[in-house]
Design a protein around this motif. Structure first.
Motif, PDB file in Angstrom:
ATOM      1  N   GLU A 752       0.830  -1.199   0.000  1.00  0.00           N
ATOM      2  CA  GLU A 752       0.000   0.000   0.000  1.00  0.00           C
ATOM      3  C   GLU A 752       0.871   1.259   0.000  1.00  0.00           C
ATOM      4  O   GLU A 752       1.918   1.329   0.659  1.00  0.00           O
ATOM      5  CB  GLU A 752      -0.889   0.006   1.241  1.00  0.00           C
ATOM      6  CG  GLU A 752      -1.771   1.222   1.405  1.00  0.00           C
ATOM      7  CD  GLU A 752      -3.011   1.175   0.530  1.00  0.00           C
ATOM      8  OE1 GLU A 752      -3.838   2.094   0.640  1.00  0.00           O
ATOM      9  OE2 GLU A 752      -3.163   0.205  -0.239  1.00  0.00           O
ATOM     10  N   ILE A 753       0.436   2.263  -0.753  1.00  0.00           N
ATOM     11  CA  ILE A 753       1.096   3.572  -0.734  1.00  0.00           C
ATOM     12  C   ILE A 753       0.287   4.478   0.191  1.00  0.00           C
ATOM     13  O   ILE A 753      -0.789   4.956  -0.177  1.00  0.00           O
ATOM     14  CB  ILE A 753       1.186   4.179  -2.143  1.00  0.00           C
ATOM     15  CG1 ILE A 753       1.908   3.229  -3.098  1.00  0.00           C
ATOM     16  CG2 ILE A 753       1.903   5.525  -2.084  1.00  0.00           C
ATOM     17  CD1 ILE A 753       1.910   3.704  -4.533  1.00  0.00           C
ATOM     18  N   GLY A 754       0.791   4.687   1.379  1.00  0.00           N
ATOM     19  CA  GLY A 754       0.123   5.555   2.337  1.00  0.00           C
ATOM     20  C   GLY A 754       1.029   6.703   2.718  1.00  0.00           C
ATOM     21  O   GLY A 754       2.209   6.509   3.029  1.00  0.00           O
ATOM     22  N   LEU A 755       0.520   7.921   2.677  1.00  0.00           N
ATOM     23  CA  LEU A 755       1.332   9.094   2.984  1.00  0.00           C
ATOM     24  C   LEU A 755       1.173   9.471   4.454  1.00  0.00           C
ATOM     25  O   LEU A 755       0.057   9.575   4.959  1.00  0.00           O
ATOM     26  CB  LEU A 755       0.929  10.280   2.101  1.00  0.00           C
ATOM     27  CG  LEU A 755       1.002  10.057   0.591  1.00  0.00           C
ATOM     28  CD1 LEU A 755       0.654  11.359  -0.133  1.00  0.00           C
ATOM     29  CD2 LEU A 755       2.366   9.548   0.160  1.00  0.00           C
ATOM     30  N   THR A 756       2.289   9.687   5.130  1.00  0.00           N
ATOM     31  CA  THR A 756       2.251  10.135   6.524  1.00  0.00           C
ATOM     32  C   THR A 756       2.634  11.593   6.667  1.00  0.00           C
ATOM     33  O   THR A 756       2.425  12.184   7.710  1.00  0.00           O
ATOM     34  CB  THR A 756       3.210   9.297   7.389  1.00  0.00           C
ATOM     35  OG1 THR A 756       4.549   9.499   6.924  1.00  0.00           O
ATOM     36  CG2 THR A 756       2.858   7.826   7.303  1.00  0.00           C
ATOM     37  N   GLU A 757       3.230  12.171   5.633  1.00  0.00           N
ATOM     38  CA  GLU A 757       3.676  13.557   5.730  1.00  0.00           C
ATOM     39  C   GLU A 757       3.760  14.146   4.333  1.00  0.00           C
ATOM     40  O   GLU A 757       4.211  13.483   3.392  1.00  0.00           O
ATOM     41  CB  GLU A 757       5.047  13.619   6.407  1.00  0.00           C
ATOM     42  CG  GLU A 757       5.631  15.012   6.527  1.00  0.00           C
ATOM     43  CD  GLU A 757       7.010  14.992   7.172  1.00  0.00           C
ATOM     44  OE1 GLU A 757       8.007  15.146   6.438  1.00  0.00           O
ATOM     45  OE2 GLU A 757       7.088  14.837   8.396  1.00  0.00           O
ATOM     46  N   GLY A 758       3.308  15.394   4.187  1.00  0.00           N
ATOM     47  CA  GLY A 758       3.586  16.129   2.964  1.00  0.00           C
ATOM     48  C   GLY A 758       4.959  16.742   3.071  1.00  0.00           C
ATOM     49  O   GLY A 758       5.847  16.202   3.724  1.00  0.00           O
ATOM     50  N   ASP A 759       5.139  17.876   2.481  1.00  0.00           N
ATOM     51  CA  ASP A 759       6.426  18.565   2.566  1.00  0.00           C
ATOM     52  C   ASP A 759       6.251  19.793   3.444  1.00  0.00           C
ATOM     53  O   ASP A 759       5.719  20.818   3.006  1.00  0.00           O
ATOM     54  CB  ASP A 759       6.913  18.973   1.174  1.00  0.00           C
ATOM     55  CG  ASP A 759       8.358  19.483   1.199  1.00  0.00           C
ATOM     56  OD1 ASP A 759       8.834  19.826   2.298  1.00  0.00           O
ATOM     57  OD2 ASP A 759       8.988  19.533   0.137  1.00  0.00           O
ATOM     58  N   PRO A 760       6.673  19.725   4.727  1.00  0.00           N
ATOM     59  CA  PRO A 760       6.467  20.862   5.625  1.00  0.00           C
ATOM     60  C   PRO A 760       7.262  22.097   5.236  1.00  0.00           C
ATOM     61  O   PRO A 760       7.010  23.179   5.749  1.00  0.00           O
ATOM     62  CB  PRO A 760       6.936  20.310   6.987  1.00  0.00           C
ATOM     63  CG  PRO A 760       7.887  19.223   6.645  1.00  0.00           C
ATOM     64  CD  PRO A 760       7.379  18.614   5.368  1.00  0.00           C
ATOM     65  N   ARG A 761       8.222  21.936   4.335  1.00  0.00           N
ATOM     66  CA  ARG A 761       9.049  23.076   3.925  1.00  0.00           C
ATOM     67  C   ARG A 761       8.548  23.744   2.650  1.00  0.00           C
ATOM     68  O   ARG A 761       9.021  24.796   2.267  1.00  0.00           O
ATOM     69  CB  ARG A 761      10.493  22.603   3.750  1.00  0.00           C
ATOM     70  CG  ARG A 761      11.194  22.370   5.094  1.00  0.00           C
ATOM     71  CD  ARG A 761      12.369  21.446   4.982  1.00  0.00           C
ATOM     72  NE  ARG A 761      11.969  20.053   4.833  1.00  0.00           N
ATOM     73  CZ  ARG A 761      11.621  19.270   5.845  1.00  0.00           C
ATOM     74  NH1 ARG A 761      11.623  19.744   7.070  1.00  0.00           N
ATOM     75  NH2 ARG A 761      11.273  18.012   5.645  1.00  0.00           N
ATOM     76  N   THR A 762       7.586  23.099   1.954  1.00  0.00           N
ATOM     77  CA  THR A 762       6.988  23.691   0.755  1.00  0.00           C
ATOM     78  C   THR A 762       5.498  23.444   0.830  1.00  0.00           C
ATOM     79  O   THR A 762       5.002  22.390   0.422  1.00  0.00           O
ATOM     80  CB  THR A 762       7.573  23.062  -0.533  1.00  0.00           C
ATOM     81  OG1 THR A 762       8.999  23.110  -0.466  1.00  0.00           O
ATOM     82  CG2 THR A 762       7.097  23.807  -1.764  1.00  0.00           C
TER      83      THR A 762
END
Length: 789
Positions: A752-762
């Motif tokens: 599974e492709i699960g995201l835990t974080e976007g990009d906090p710097r952009t």
């Protein structure tokens, strides 16, 4: 020197002529009547889970093995109300609790071993405390208290308190040898020995060593190190004394966001960077000399090298009167080196256009060959960040308990002295091919301007050279009164005074280091300028709590509780001029059911927060959001045992957490009503397990865990959504006999492709097709064999 004096004083106290049973003595295992004894969140020797008027999860050694955590933080995924993001590797976790707002790390999580914090600040920038301890075969169980009495004990942090209880020796000599290997090549060996040293003395010693490149293979050994833990217990006529020591020297790759393709709620692979196993770092980026001359090695990764010493003991002063003392001393390094994305992936032509020009030449740094089809080459910018921390902590807790039958009164004092010496070098951005194990690029524009030097497009944009010291003094009083055989009341208060000082070197900006406007790579470089400033903070605050527990029967009980807790501004907040002190008010109630067929623990909570700070490093500097929040939620955990040999374990959380009077952009933007970042409304886990006995002592166990993580927002502004995902893990264990066992565990079976974080710097990338995000780890298998003797 002062902390060494404290430690020697502690050892002298241990040598008193009489000592007694320590708080963390071995406790009975869970049984059908629900008499499992827990010690975390209590003033004395523990309480049965069924009688506890607070929410606690106890994870046994067998449950730890079944959870098969990838890291210390990953184990906390089994605790309701906790969102543990372990996708950052062994040491790059973010842990969130019950809607408590924070930007990352583990701001509202206190870690203790044998009941005492080993590093008093719950977190510092680039240091969440699971970085300072590992799960291995020396751990007997892990206890986790949410809210409840946490505002009174340990460091008084009201969020989550996690206690690691060590195994101890018994009357017989015994041991364990275990070897493990993964399908991606990492290997690990564990060893534990224990037994008697005399009639009244036992010992335990054990640990592990591991090595490999990790599932996100950078092309070099990125995971390496180990831990060793030992303890000795000596029993006296009136009790015992426990002394323990732990040495950790382990580091692993700091896993960071990678390019992915986002299509609504669907996430797909970008280029050849597999979401589950891909990584930007590679052999070309591993070793570098930064623009300021600093040498960097991505193989150093993120980890710790430290020694931790401690003791538990009590003294029986008289009938019903106990003196208890717990202490911990820790000293070592907790360093971070990583390759941090500074932009999204784009074509080289688009990157050149951002300078108002076109490509003159685009070449590989290694070899100097020209890049074919240069304009369409996908590129990404990423910086080598280095954070060095030398940390030290001495913490001790002394209390006196008077037990007069139905009433137990405890008066205690807590003291902690801790420090951190920080050296940061953030930025050092390089131009890379946007591919797995990226290559370094040099770019010259058609108008003659030179964008890169050895691949570097920019030097440092933020530096820290600082020495911080903190002290906490506290006293607490707790009364526990058994009003009737069914009704139990407890209440307590704590006063804590916090003092922090620091000396910091100031930053300056060099507009153009070489004075040549055509060399773009050395413009606007941050440097330490040789001048210093001081910070100082001093404040005290009261915390208190009260709870009632009522047993309707031996199998059914309920409780209600209120607590107020406080935390202190961390060193990093004070460095940035933020002096607010968060306050937390928590209301909770729960129902507990324990029968032969069912264990069920359900908790309803409502929490109010004031004076919270969320900070991210954005546009080259820390950006803070400050204010309050409200959260309401339900936590559920338990186990169903409908037939012999079959269990169905479950846990889940529903959470409604929103900001309130919460401002960013120096107070210009009100984020009230936004959902608290990184925490889903819904998450749940279900683990069916079946055991099939064979022969005299053998058995085969089969289990699987189904996990659902709901949608979240990666940022306070709710501009980066993270879609829900569903993950399946599984395992098979074979106990050939009492001595020999085998196991295979599968993590993320369906990849599974699960995201835990976007990009906090952009921030604000939701509408872009290609963005940076940190996915969960891809499918992997671990095989292990163990022999007990």
């Amino acid at each position: 020197m002062l902390k060494r004096t404290y430690l020697l004083s502690s050892i002298a106290l241990i040598a008193l002529p009489a000592a007694a049973h320590a708080q963390e003595a071995p406790q009975p295992a869970d049984d059908a009547a629900g008499n499992e004894i827990v010690v975390t969140g209590t003033a004395g020797g523990g309480v049965s889970r069924q009688a506890a008027a607070f929410a606690i999860t106890s994870i046994s050694a067998d449950a730890i093995e079944q959870a098969a955590p990838n890291s210390t933080a990953d184990l906390l995924k089994v605790v309701p109300g906790v969102m543990a993001e372990s996708s950052g590797g062994q040491n790059g976790a973010n842990i969130f609790v019950r809607g408590y707002p924070s930007g990352g790390d583990a701001e509202f999580v206190t870690l203790t071993t044998q009941g005492v914090p080993f590093f008093s600040p719950p977190t510092l920038s680039f240091l969440e405390n699971t970085q300072l301890i590992r799960i291995d075969e020396t751990i007997a169980r892990v206890e986790a208290v949410r809210g409840g009495t946490g505002a009174l004990f340990a460091n008084g942090q009201p969020g989550l308190t996690v206690n690691f209880v060590q195994k101890e020796g018994g009357p017989e000599f015994e041991g364990l040898v275990k070897a493990s290997v993964t399908d991606f090549g990492d290997v690990r060996g564990d060893l534990r020995l224990s037994g008697p040293l005399g009639d009244n003395t036992t010992f335990m010693v054990g640990g592990y060593y591991s090595s490999g490149h990790g599932i996100r293979n950078p092309g070099f050994t990125a995971e390496k190190g180990g831990q060793i833990t030992a303890n000795i217990r000596h029993d006296l006529d009136k009790g015992s004394i426990l002394v323990f020591a732990r040495y950790l020297n382990d580091h692993g790759q700091w896993l960071l966001p990678i390019p992915v393709i986002r299509d609504g709620d669907k996430v797909r692979q970008f280029g050849n960077i597999d979401p589950g196993t891909g990584v930007i770092a590679g052999p070309e980026t591993r070793l570098s000399v930064l623009p300021d001359g600093t040498r960097a090695d991505l193989g150093d990764g993120r980890g710790a090298k430290l020694i931790n010493l401690g003791t538990n003991f009590d003294y029986e002063i008289g009938d019903g009167l106990q003196l208890r003392y717990r202490a911990s001393y820790l000293k070592g390094d907790a360093d971070t080196t990583g390759l941090v994305p500074a932009s999204t992936a784009m074509s080289a032509a688009d990157y050149a256009a951002s300078f108002g020009s076109t490509i003159g030449s685009l070449t590989y740094v290694n070899g100097g060959d020209a890049v074919a089809n240069a304009g369409s080459q996908q590129v990404i910018r990423a910086g080598t960040w280095i954070v060095r921390k030398q940390i030290e902590d001495f913490t001790n807790d002394l209390n006196v308990e008077w037990d007069s039958g139905n009433n137990k009164f405890t008066l205690g004092a807590y003291f902690s002295d801790f420090s951190s010496k920080d050296q940061w070098n953030l930025g050092n951005i390089q131009l890379l091919t946007a591919e797995n194990n990226a290559r370094l690029l040099n770019l010259t524009l058609a108008d003659g301007r030179v964008v890169t030097d050895r691949g570097f497009t920019q030097g440092s944009f933020f530096n820290v050279n600082a020495a911080y010291d903190g002290r906490e003094y506290a006293f607490y009083a707790v009364d526990e009164f058994q009003i009737t055989p069914e009704l139990r009341f407890d209440a307590g208060l704590r006063y804590q005074h916090y003092k922090a000082t620091g000396t910091l070197e100031n930053n300056a900006t060099v507009a153009d280091a070489d004075g040549d406007a055509n060399t773009l790579y050395d413009q606007n470089v941050a440097v330490l300028d040789g001048t210093f400033r001081n910070i100082s903070y001093s404040k005290g605050a009261w915390s208190w709590t009260a709870g009632l527990n009522y047993d309707f029967s031996s199998s059914v009980g309920a409780y209600v509780r209120y607590n107020r807790g406080n935390t202190n501004p961390f060193f990093d907040n004070l460095r940035d001029g933020i002096r607010v002190s968060p306050r937390v008010d928590n209301f909770e109630g729960g129902v507990k059911v324990r029968t032969d067929m069912l264990s069920l623990y359900a908790t309803l909570f409502h929490t109010k927060f004031e004076g919270l700070v969320t900070t991210v490093i954005q546009n080259g500097a820390p950006q803070a959001s400050i204010g309050g929040a409200r959260s309401t939620g339900v936590e559920l955990e338990g186990q169903l045992r409908p037939v012999d040999n079959f269990t169905l374990a479950f846990s889940g959380t529903w959470l409604n957490a929103k900001y309130r009077d919460f401002f960013t952009n120096n107070g210009a933007t009100d984020l009230s009503g936004n959902r608290v970042q990184r925490q889903p409304k819904w998450q749940w886990r279900v683990t069916p397990a079946y055991e099939l006995p064979f022969g005299n002592d053998g058995k085969v166990g089969v289990y699987s865990t189904f996990t659902y993580i709901g949608d979240r927002f990666s940022d306070t502004g709710n501009t980066q959504s993270l879609p829900h995902y569903f993950k399946i893990d599984a395992g098979v264990t074979v106990d050939v006999n009492r001595a020999l066992s085998f196991a295979v565990t599968a993590d993320n079976l369906t990849n599974e492709i699960g995201l835990t974080e976007g990009d906090p710097r952009t921030l604000g990338q939701n509408t872009a097709e290609v963005l940076n995000a940190r996915p969960i780890l891809g499918r992997s298998f671990r095989f292990s064999a163990a022999y007990k003797f």
